[in-house]
Motif scaffolding. Sequence first.
Motif, PDB file in Angstrom:
ATOM      1  N   ILE A 157       4.734   2.635   0.944  1.00 57.17           N
ATOM      2  CA  ILE A 157       5.890   2.571   0.052  1.00 57.17           C
ATOM      3  C   ILE A 157       5.976   1.176  -0.562  1.00 57.17           C
ATOM      4  O   ILE A 157       5.916   0.166   0.138  1.00 57.17           O
ATOM      5  N   GLY A 158       6.115   1.142  -1.878  1.00 54.02           N
ATOM      6  CA  GLY A 158       6.219  -0.134  -2.573  1.00 54.02           C
ATOM      7  C   GLY A 158       7.240  -0.064  -3.690  1.00 54.02           C
ATOM      8  O   GLY A 158       7.965   0.927  -3.840  1.00 54.02           O
ATOM      9  N   PHE A 159       7.284  -1.102  -4.500  1.00 53.64           N
ATOM     10  CA  PHE A 159       8.193  -1.135  -5.642  1.00 53.64           C
ATOM     11  C   PHE A 159       7.584  -2.006  -6.727  1.00 53.64           C
ATOM     12  O   PHE A 159       6.745  -2.871  -6.459  1.00 53.64           O
ATOM     13  N   LEU A 197      -0.232   5.162  -2.359  1.00 55.42           N
ATOM     14  CA  LEU A 197       0.898   4.256  -2.571  1.00 55.42           C
ATOM     15  C   LEU A 197       1.882   4.877  -3.540  1.00 55.42           C
ATOM     16  O   LEU A 197       1.502   5.317  -4.633  1.00 55.42           O
ATOM     17  N   TYR A 198       3.167   4.928  -3.150  1.00 58.81           N
ATOM     18  CA  TYR A 198       4.215   5.427  -4.038  1.00 58.81           C
ATOM     19  C   TYR A 198       5.248   4.324  -4.205  1.00 58.81           C
ATOM     20  O   TYR A 198       5.826   3.846  -3.226  1.00 58.81           O
ATOM     21  N   GLN A 199       5.485   3.935  -5.464  1.00 57.84           N
ATOM     22  CA  GLN A 199       6.320   2.770  -5.759  1.00 57.84           C
ATOM     23  C   GLN A 199       7.576   3.167  -6.529  1.00 57.84           C
ATOM     24  O   GLN A 199       7.523   4.052  -7.392  1.00 57.84           O
ATOM     25  N   ILE A 200       8.677   2.515  -6.235  1.00 54.36           N
ATOM     26  CA  ILE A 200       9.867   2.650  -7.076  1.00 54.36           C
ATOM     27  C   ILE A 200       9.569   1.908  -8.376  1.00 54.36           C
ATOM     28  O   ILE A 200       9.166   0.745  -8.362  1.00 54.36           O
ATOM     29  N   HIS A 201       9.774   2.554  -9.492  1.00 54.76           N
ATOM     30  CA  HIS A 201       9.368   2.018 -10.786  1.00 54.76           C
ATOM     31  C   HIS A 201      10.436   1.097 -11.373  1.00 54.76           C
ATOM     32  O   HIS A 201      11.547   1.508 -11.627  1.00 54.76           O
ATOM     33  N   SER A 202      10.076  -0.159 -11.557  1.00 52.50           N
ATOM     34  CA  SER A 202      10.907  -1.142 -12.266  1.00 52.50           C
ATOM     35  C   SER A 202      12.275  -1.352 -11.637  1.00 52.50           C
ATOM     36  O   SER A 202      13.319  -1.134 -12.262  1.00 52.50           O
ATOM     37  N   LEU A 203      12.264  -1.801 -10.413  1.00 56.00           N
ATOM     38  CA  LEU A 203      13.512  -2.231  -9.780  1.00 56.00           C
ATOM     39  C   LEU A 203      14.088  -3.444 -10.503  1.00 56.00           C
ATOM     40  O   LEU A 203      13.346  -4.315 -10.975  1.00 56.00           O
TER      41      LEU A 203
END
Length: 323
Positions: free
Chosen positions: A171-173, A139-145
Amino acid sequence: MPFARLAAATTPTCHLGLGLAAVGRPGYINLGRDGDLPADRTVDALRERTHELLQAAYAQGVRYFDAARSYGRSEEFLADWLRAHPEIDDVVIGSKWGYTYTADWTTDAERHEVKDHSLAAYERQRAETAELLGDRLDLYQIHSLTPDSPALTDKELHARLAEAAASGLTIGFSTSGPAQADTVRAALEVTIDGEPLFRTVQSTYNALETSAGPALAEAHDAGLTVIVKEGMANGRLAEPHAPDALKAVAAETGLGCDAVALALILRQPWAGVVLSGAATVTQLASNLHAAVVDLDADRLARLAPLVEDPRAYWEHRGQLPWH
């Protein structure tokens, strides 16, 4: 979806994960940190502590581990542990991109991390993560949207993320700030060829900050796995800092304030994984007792008044010093 692996788990702790924010770098904003880590916070000392925590968590049924590019050397420490244990093939590994660690292994840096949600930052950090975690990354997340993040509208970035998803990466966030609910709802609208881009969301939710709850329920209903971070409110819900109402309920259960605080989150039907941010093996063991805490209607009613206005909560969090 890698989290399907957790659905087959039957241990009481299968919905608890371990986040590495507190042990991947010498400085962080958790209360009580001065007593949690060795006085000499060398790279080797924190690598050893991280490995102790990972080993203890795995032995007690935890199967999700969460790192980030900005958590100092958390990815490196996690990768070292995974290489040392090739027999462990039933864990889910998540990390994040979008912040760069800039403290240079100190606790008194002017800036500890720098935010950048651009395509260039993604490509650079994706390569850095791949070098360390390789195909162990699930899992790869965009950090602190936040609602104003360019990552919500950057079509070229979305296309590159979709390419990663097509290759098997989930893909996550994650979200932060008083407008988390708005961010979650905006992210749910991001699609590629009519399909949702994001498959997971990681948000702050705890006894003091519940504002994202309805949006997280919507995300769950839309098929996303919800990961909850900062369930201990950076130590504000742990002894000795916990509010009196939480201390009273904990005393009745015979367990720690931390276990009660995390149990409050676990009972939410949309909560897929609730993260422990433990910095010691003792804290971890106490956190994992959350799986057996009994919270009846009376106890829940007594804890409900702890909720704060989200703007006040995040202002308080922003004033916590790095230790």
